[in-house]
Design a protein around this motif. Structure first.
Motif, mmCIF file in Angstrom:
data_model
loop_
_atom_site.group_PDB
_atom_site.id
_atom_site.type_symbol
_atom_site.label_atom_id
_atom_site.label_comp_id
_atom_site.label_asym_id
_atom_site.label_seq_id
_atom_site.Cartn_x
_atom_site.Cartn_y
_atom_site.Cartn_z
ATOM 1 N N SER A 72 0.817 -1.215 0.000
ATOM 2 C CA SER A 72 0.000 0.000 0.000
ATOM 3 C C SER A 72 0.851 1.265 0.000
ATOM 4 C CB SER A 72 -0.926 0.005 1.220
ATOM 5 O OG SER A 72 -1.785 -1.107 1.220
ATOM 6 N N PHE A 73 1.779 1.352 0.937
ATOM 7 C CA PHE A 73 2.499 2.612 1.132
ATOM 8 C C PHE A 73 3.664 2.815 0.163
ATOM 9 C CE2 PHE A 73 -0.010 2.617 4.928
ATOM 10 C CZ PHE A 73 -0.248 3.961 5.152
ATOM 11 N N LEU A 74 4.204 1.749 -0.415
ATOM 12 C CA LEU A 74 5.238 1.952 -1.440
ATOM 13 C C LEU A 74 4.702 2.810 -2.594
ATOM 14 C CD1 LEU A 74 6.966 -1.548 -1.605
ATOM 15 C CD2 LEU A 74 8.012 0.588 -0.834
ATOM 16 N N PRO A 75 3.547 2.475 -3.185
ATOM 17 C CA PRO A 75 3.040 3.329 -4.264
ATOM 18 C C PRO A 75 2.422 4.627 -3.769
ATOM 19 C CG PRO A 75 1.529 1.509 -3.884
ATOM 20 C CD PRO A 75 2.756 1.234 -3.058
ATOM 21 N N LEU A 76 1.702 4.590 -2.655
ATOM 22 C CA LEU A 76 1.039 5.799 -2.160
ATOM 23 C C LEU A 76 2.035 6.892 -1.817
ATOM 24 C CD1 LEU A 76 -1.724 4.299 0.177
ATOM 25 C CD2 LEU A 76 -2.054 5.320 -2.084
ATOM 26 N N ASP A 156 -5.295 7.514 -9.578
ATOM 27 C CA ASP A 156 -3.921 7.965 -9.351
ATOM 28 C C ASP A 156 -3.005 6.785 -9.019
ATOM 29 O OD1 ASP A 156 -4.448 10.848 -9.538
ATOM 30 O OD2 ASP A 156 -5.613 10.518 -7.708
ATOM 31 N N VAL A 157 -3.541 5.823 -8.292
ATOM 32 C CA VAL A 157 -2.777 4.639 -7.889
ATOM 33 C C VAL A 157 -3.657 3.404 -8.043
ATOM 34 C CG1 VAL A 157 -1.670 3.441 -5.957
ATOM 35 C CG2 VAL A 157 -1.296 5.895 -6.264
ATOM 36 N N GLY A 189 0.134 8.570 -12.991
ATOM 37 C CA GLY A 189 -0.333 7.487 -12.137
ATOM 38 C C GLY A 189 0.705 6.409 -11.879
ATOM 39 N N ILE A 190 0.482 5.663 -10.793
ATOM 40 C CA ILE A 190 1.415 4.626 -10.339
ATOM 41 C C ILE A 190 0.662 3.330 -10.076
ATOM 42 C CG2 ILE A 190 2.843 3.915 -8.353
ATOM 43 C CD1 ILE A 190 3.871 6.769 -8.192
ATOM 44 N N VAL A 191 1.295 2.202 -10.402
ATOM 45 C CA VAL A 191 0.744 0.891 -10.083
ATOM 46 C C VAL A 191 1.717 0.129 -9.197
ATOM 47 C CG1 VAL A 191 -0.521 0.775 -12.266
ATOM 48 C CG2 VAL A 191 1.741 -0.311 -12.088
ATOM 49 N N CYS A 192 1.161 -0.809 -8.427
ATOM 50 C CA CYS A 192 1.978 -1.704 -7.620
ATOM 51 C C CYS A 192 1.296 -3.061 -7.583
ATOM 52 C CB CYS A 192 2.151 -1.155 -6.205
ATOM 53 S SG CYS A 192 3.209 -2.177 -5.144
ATOM 54 N N GLY A 239 5.249 0.583 -11.253
ATOM 55 C CA GLY A 239 5.396 1.312 -12.499
ATOM 56 C C GLY A 239 4.763 2.675 -12.395
ATOM 57 N N SER A 240 5.346 3.661 -13.060
ATOM 58 C CA SER A 240 4.819 5.027 -13.042
ATOM 59 C C SER A 240 4.753 5.581 -14.453
ATOM 60 C CB SER A 240 5.703 5.939 -12.182
ATOM 61 O OG SER A 240 5.254 7.283 -12.247
#
Length: 293
Positions: A72-76, A156-157, A189-192, A239-240
């Motif tokens: 959760s917090f790595l991408p956020l 956004d994520v 935006g970012i994905v994890c 990924g971003s």
């Protein structure tokens, strides 16, 4: 149940050839076969309540926070303004619990294909399923692919909390899935995604990172320690759309006071930075993979 012998559960699967992880069982709390998978909940002597899907341990009361917080917090914390978040999977509620803690998150959509995992988790894993109680959350029992197709440039994520690459989760480990996530993201935006372990599954880990690299402008691969997962370690492919994203230097950095207020037990800003430091053999495998292009 075939794996329950003499009061022990043993994780016996072709995904882990030559090894298994075992826990002493005090009670079988629940067992059923849903439309999508076998669901088993155990009360164990050493790890509290445990959720098992298709014979694979998904989470234990003992160490679930290490995985939920990091995915959760790595991408956020790598995104400057993660207002809209999509969680794909995560039927136990743990990721929703963590995402809702982030002060910049305003709205969370969660799409889970198996409603039975949600209901079972609410009953037997309340320490995780309390994530469903957040006023920020809208839960959708649906197919994640179809849901994202209907939400173009919306999030956004996007966090994919999938089980292992068997059963309904197989499609979440394909390049086409990362392409679909890209279309569902707003600019920047970012994905994890859960990306397996490099111990014994190095090819899977590098493959997930490659899917990210083929689709996104900036990628990263991070890890955390989760004792009950295979080899005690799990990876995360990030990924971003923003080529200037620096995953190793989070833009949202927590103070000790903030961490305590959020009741985080694993994630810190220092742990975030360290999570991207990889062993030499993994770095070599990543470099070899990139040289193939």
């Amino acid at each position: 149940m075939d794996a329950l012998k003499k009061g022990w559960f043993s994780e016996l699967t072709d995904l882990l050839p030559g090894r298994c992880f075992s826990m002493q069982v005090e009670q079988v709390l629940h067992q059923e076969k849903s439309k999508y998978q076998d669901i088993l909940v155990l009360k164990t002597k050493s790890h509290g309540n445990v959720l098992v899907l298709d014979g694979m341990v998904q989470c234990t009361e003992f160490d679930e926070f290490a995985y939920q917080e990091m995915i959760s917090f790595l991408p956020l914390c790598s995104h400057p303004k993660p207002q809209r978040v999509l969680i794909v999977g995560g039927g136990d509620g743990g990721v929703a619990r963590e995402v809702a803690k982030h002060p910049l998150v305003e709205a969370i959509d969660q799409v889970e294909i198996d409603d039975r995992v949600v209901e079972v988790s609410k009953k037997y894993l309340p320490f995780m399923a309390k994530g469903f109680d957040s006023p920020k959350l809208n839960l959708h029992i649906a197919d994640g692919f179809k849901f994202m197709e209907e939400h173009v440039e919306y999030y956004d994520v996007i966090i994919t909390d999938s089980s292992d690459p068997i059963g309904p989760a197989v499609s979440l480990f394909q390049k086409s899935y990362f392409e679909l996530m890209k279309r569902a993201l707003r600019p920047g935006g970012i994905v994890c995604s859960q990306a397996d372990t490099f111990w014994g599954h190095l090819e899977n880990a590098t493959s997930m990172r490659k899917h990210c690299r083929d689709v996104f402008a900036k990628v990263g691969y991070a890890t955390s320690y989760v004792p009950t997962y295979p080899h005690g370690q799990i990876g995360y492919a990030l990924g971003s759309l923003n080529e200037n994203t620096d995953f190793e230097s989070p833009v949202f950095q927590l103070t000790q006071q903030q961490r305590k207020e959020m009741q985080l037990r694993y994630y810190t800003t220092e742990v975030h930075k360290a999570a991207f430091a990889l062993p030499a053999f993994v770095v070599d495998a990543i470099e070899a993979d990139e040289c193939k292009d």
